[in-house]
Design an enzyme around this catalytic site. Structure first.
Site, mmCIF file in Angstrom:
data_model
loop_
_atom_site.group_PDB
_atom_site.id
_atom_site.type_symbol
_atom_site.label_atom_id
_atom_site.label_comp_id
_atom_site.label_asym_id
_atom_site.label_seq_id
_atom_site.Cartn_x
_atom_site.Cartn_y
_atom_site.Cartn_z
ATOM 1 N N GLU A 340 1.269 -1.375 0.277
ATOM 2 C CA GLU A 340 0.088 0.513 -0.104
ATOM 3 C C GLU A 340 1.344 1.033 -0.039
ATOM 4 O O GLU A 340 0.338 2.645 0.715
ATOM 5 C CB GLU A 340 -0.788 0.001 1.024
ATOM 6 C CG GLU A 340 -2.042 -1.590 0.993
ATOM 7 C CD GLU A 340 -2.914 -1.231 2.162
ATOM 8 O OE1 GLU A 340 -3.835 -1.682 2.275
ATOM 9 O OE2 GLU A 340 -2.097 -0.758 3.474
HETATM 10 N N1 IFG Z 1 -4.600 -4.054 4.271
HETATM 11 C C1 IFG Z 1 -3.323 -3.734 4.906
HETATM 12 C C2 IFG Z 1 -2.880 -3.909 6.902
HETATM 13 C C3 IFG Z 1 -4.660 -3.667 6.812
HETATM 14 C C4 IFG Z 1 -5.039 -4.613 6.746
HETATM 15 C C5 IFG Z 1 -6.364 -5.036 7.647
HETATM 16 C C6 IFG Z 1 -2.231 -5.316 3.906
HETATM 17 C C7 IFG Z 1 -1.183 -5.687 3.779
HETATM 18 C C8 IFG Z 1 -5.783 -4.551 4.947
HETATM 19 N N2 IFG Z 1 -2.132 -3.950 4.352
HETATM 20 O O1 IFG Z 1 -3.217 -6.190 4.519
HETATM 21 O O2 IFG Z 1 -1.590 -2.915 6.493
HETATM 22 O O3 IFG Z 1 -5.005 -2.723 7.313
HETATM 23 O O4 IFG Z 1 -7.558 -5.719 7.322
#
Ligand code: IFG
Length: 531
Positions: A340
């Site tokens: 992200e």
């Molecule tokens: N995606 C984000 C996490 C977390 C997650 C919550 C990943 C690799 C959503 N990154 O999963 O930091 O916020 O379900």
């Protein structure tokens, strides 16, 4: 059928009923029902019961261990530590005498080569329970199977009524995948060492062998770094929602690594970067491209932060952070996150990941990253952790074809922070609702197109903690889904069967109750009395 025919049938039926009843009345006093081999989670590769044979643990039982092996002796002490409080027996631990002693024996000889380094052979006769393995990790795995073959009451911390019986058995067992992990996000909410040790003990029961600690994010930095003290002291001072912060001193972290190792679990530390770095950027103004430190963040948005890629100090910072963390981490892996990074340009992202990869390698560790990292320069030695919600990803498939190994954590299957159902109080649902069926009914070795069994290093169940604050919350979200992931990582796919698994899972309920694990009673499972 009418007339004489029906009469013959009825008289034959009456005779059969009478014979059956007589047989039952004449049956010898049945043995106390021992736990069937079919209830073990993860399902063993091969498990054959020996009819009519029962081993009874008694007050004179000794736990014998491989002579000369301190590791085996430690595992014997671990097993005795579980059995003593509930049975009330002394259960001394001693080096095994020559010959085949009666009692419990944990030996590092005589195991078949087929069980490899993590597997074991378990034999139960009327006089002895013998676990044989090639390595201590295999003995430890065999001990977990033995635990599950003893009544759930054996997990109690006060003396319980016996009998403590195990049915005759011959088990040969070893894992399908070498990496069977659980991730705990200690950044969104901080969990003190006792909470992590508790989770480690739960993971051990299901033969999980890696604990991935998500140590830094926008909302918190949770590991003390001596060369950058504000990271933990200031950057670790808060949490999501303004909840209390916290951090591990290096002594805390070292002790957690040792505790996990004593349960044959290897710690994988994660410093998420270049995104998810607000806590670090808030701690040191000089790390920011504009020289201004942002405020600490207690919300739950993602993708808004980035380390300053063109800044030389950034790489000095990373080298020192990674250097201190690598020195505290005996395991082979260091996770650099990489997910992200919406506030990092694609060019900067590639430059950054490629440079961080070299820094981590210089400190002797193998890089793990969320699968976003495959968009940097292909590096077969870098392991990608897949967290997508689809069953195809061209970039990940291309990386796999180029030799990259993949850890499977599909968010709509393995994310333990997903709600079970809409009404689940805790968790999120952006990847979908996950109950037992969804958590179990997939094949990690054939899930992602272009990523076959040989490219899959294993599986991991992440528990993100935006909405998770206590050990009770961890229990509720991890159980009963974590054992599903554990079985997908350990058991051969030939044993994969949702219906049979749900029966096995139900049989774990009474054990969790005794262990004080506050699990979600999924409506997809029929939980036996005492669950
Ligand atoms: N995606 C984000 C996490 C977390 C997650 C919550 C990943 C690799 C959503 N990154 O999963 O930091 O916020 O379900």
């Amino acid at each position: 059928m009418t007339g004489p025919g029906i009469r013959r049938t009825l008289s034959a039926l009456a005779l059969a009923v009478a014979t059956g009843a007589a047989a039952l009345l004449a049956a010898p006093a049945a043995q106390a029902a021992t736990i069937p081999l079919t209830s073990v989670v993860p399902a063993p590769v091969t498990a054959a019961p020996t009819a009519g044979v029962t081993y009874t643990l008694g007050s004179a039982t000794t736990v014998y261990t491989e002579p000369g092996s301190t590791a085996a002796a430690d595992i014997g002490a671990y097993l005795a530590g579980i059995l003593r409080p509930s049975t009330g027996y002394a259960l001394p631990v001693a080096p095994a005498p020559t010959g085949s002693p009666s009692g419990i024996a944990l030996l590092l000889t005589g195991a078949p080569a087929s069980v490899g380094a993590q597997g074991y052979q378990l034999d139960v006769t009327s006089t002895a329970v013998t676990v044989r393995a090639n390595q201590p990790a295999g003995l430890f795995a065999g001990v977990q199977t033995l635990r599950q073959l003893l009544p759930a009451a054996v997990e109690a911390t006060t003396v319980q009524a016996g009998p403590w019986q195990v049915g005759g058995a011959h088990v040969v067992d070893y894992p399908r995948f070498g990496y069977r992990g659980a991730m705990l996000d200690v950044a969104r909410h901080f969990f003190p060492p006792a909470a992590v040790r508790r989770y480690v003990d739960q993971l051990a029961l299901y033969k999980i062998n890696y604990l991935h600690l998500h140590l830094s994010d926008d909302q918190g930095w949770r590991i003390a770094i001596n060369s950058w003290p504000n990271l933990a002291v200031y950057g670790g001072g808060t949490a999501v929602g303004g909840d209390p912060g916290g951090y591990y001193t290096q002594a805390d972290y070292t002790a957690l690594v040792a505790y996990a190792a004593s349960r044959y679990i290897t710690v994988v530390p994660e410093i998420d970067m270049p995104g998810h770095t607000n806590a670090a950027l808030a701690s040191y103004a000089q790390l920011n491209c504009n020289g201004v430190a942002p405020a600490r963040y207690t919300g739950t948005n993602v993708g808004f932060s980035s380390l300053c890629v063109p800044l030389a100090l950034t790489y000095t910072f990373i080298d020192q952070v990674v250097g201190e963390l690598a020195a505290l981490t005996p395991g082979p892996y260091l996770h650099i996150g990489g997910d992200e990074a919406s506030s990092t340009s694609a060019t900067d992202y590639t430059t950054f990941i490629d440079r961080v990869q070299q820094i981590v390698a210089a400190h002797g560790k193998t890089v793990l990253g969320w699968h976003d990292v495959v968009h940097a320069t292909p590096q077969p030695s870098r392991i990608a952790q897949f967290w997508g919600t689809g069953t195809s990803d061209a970039a990940v498939a291309a990386a796999a074809a180029n030799g990259t190994k993949v850890i499977m954590s599909p968010a709509n299957r393995a994310y333990l922070d997903m709600k079970y159902k809409n009404s689940t109080r805790l968790g999120q649902k952006w990847a979908g609702l996950i109950d037992v069926d969804k958590a179990y009914d997939w094949n990690p070795g054939a899930y992602l197109s272009g990523v076959g069994e040989s490219s899959v290093l294993g599986v991991e169940a992440p528990l993100w903690t935006e909405t998770i604050r206590t050990t009770a919350d961890i229990d509720y979200m991890a159980f009963p889904r974590l054992p599903a992931l554990a079985e997908l990582g350990w058991s051969p796919y030939s044993t994969h069967n949702l219906t049979a698994f749900k029966t096995r899972l139900g049989a774990q309920g009474p054990r969790w109750r005794v262990m004080g694990i506050g699990y979600y009673q999924s409506t997809q499972v029929s939980w036996p009395a005492g669950s």
